[in-house]
Design a protein around this motif. Sequence first.
Motif, mmCIF file in Angstrom:
data_model
loop_
_atom_site.group_PDB
_atom_site.id
_atom_site.type_symbol
_atom_site.label_atom_id
_atom_site.label_comp_id
_atom_site.label_asym_id
_atom_site.label_seq_id
_atom_site.Cartn_x
_atom_site.Cartn_y
_atom_site.Cartn_z
ATOM 1 N N ARG A 1 0.842 -1.200 0.000
ATOM 2 C CA ARG A 1 0.000 0.000 0.000
ATOM 3 C C ARG A 1 0.879 1.251 0.000
ATOM 4 O O ARG A 1 1.723 1.418 0.870
ATOM 5 N N HIS B 1 1.343 -2.941 5.563
ATOM 6 C CA HIS B 1 1.006 -3.131 4.145
ATOM 7 C C HIS B 1 1.972 -2.358 3.239
ATOM 8 O O HIS B 1 2.113 -2.679 2.072
ATOM 9 N N ASP C 1 -4.475 -8.471 3.320
ATOM 10 C CA ASP C 1 -5.877 -8.603 3.719
ATOM 11 C C ASP C 1 -6.567 -9.567 2.761
ATOM 12 O O ASP C 1 -6.429 -9.429 1.543
ATOM 13 N N GLU D 1 -9.302 -7.565 13.273
ATOM 14 C CA GLU D 1 -9.472 -7.661 11.814
ATOM 15 C C GLU D 1 -9.182 -9.093 11.384
ATOM 16 O O GLU D 1 -8.024 -9.451 11.120
ATOM 17 N N HIS E 1 -6.855 -9.698 8.320
ATOM 18 C CA HIS E 1 -5.506 -9.122 8.216
ATOM 19 C C HIS E 1 -4.461 -10.081 8.781
ATOM 20 O O HIS E 1 -4.502 -10.434 9.959
ATOM 21 N N ARG F 1 -1.924 -1.736 10.816
ATOM 22 C CA ARG F 1 -2.946 -2.068 9.836
ATOM 23 C C ARG F 1 -2.612 -1.530 8.470
ATOM 24 O O ARG F 1 -2.318 -0.390 8.284
HETATM 25 ZN ZN LIG Z 1 -4.742 -5.016 6.773
#
Ligand SMILES: [Zn+2]
Length: 287
Positions: A131, A196, A203, A254, A257, A287
């Motif tokens: 990400r 990420h 995820d 989560e 994740h 996260r």
């Molecule tokens: Zn995540």
Amino acid sequence: MATAMIRRAARDLVRAAVCLLAAMFVPAMAAAHTDSGRTEAWVREASTGLYPRAIDALSRIVDPERRLLAVRAYLRVGDALPERWTWPQERLASYDSTPEGKMADADIDAVCTAFAAANPGFTLEVNRQPRSLESQLAHWNENASVRAVAASLTAQLELRFAGITGAPSQEELRAALVEWKPPVAATLAAPGLSAHGQGRAFDFQVMRNGRIVAGLDAASARARWDAAGWTRRLESAMRVAGGRFSGPLSSPYEPWHYAYTPAPHGSPALTARVQGPAPATLASPQR
Ligand SMILES: [Zn+2]
């Protein structure tokens, strides 16, 4: 005559209402303005001297309270900030062709295959690209849980420094930020600090015929994942596929994740095949 009196009375009533509203809101607006100026000053003071990429990220966060929450995250990471920082664009772009990127791809394939075999008709969908900082900033700027946690941090600092004369020193501010514990965890890591951002987390969402059955929505984690059995089924696919994933993330919860460690810790392969630092533990919010 009577009509004129009624009109005058109505006009007076409207004027009184306008005065009352002004009396109520103008000081509140002035106070909000002052507070935001003070929060901004805290951000400036506490962030002075931080890692330049973190300073740059702060300049792209839309409001002072969210900025202050990010400063807290950067301070808590301390000297590890440069090695934890999200990869630059060139490195993100070449990820697919690196040994590490290929390894992650094969490991994700193994999880997807194990899951599909155990759950006929269902598949997993995964965003395999690390990400970018831009994407993390966009999420941070709009996320409601970040806004709530940031407001709670600002309120706490206001309380803490209410009694002092003048502005708190950098040392006092930093101590207050680092020591503060949020009442609930925000659902995002601060921009630049998401696992990420280095391909250290992925995820997984559950799909059926192109539609999301269990997605990446915190509000529905218990109902769509736990109660429906997908949390357990994804864990089971992880076990079948091998040991480079760990999770799921517990705080915030989560079930989709999973942290990813490209090769076992201490393995010569890790040093040879993976550039950059080993991932931090899953216990820290990434996260
Ligand atoms: Zn995540």
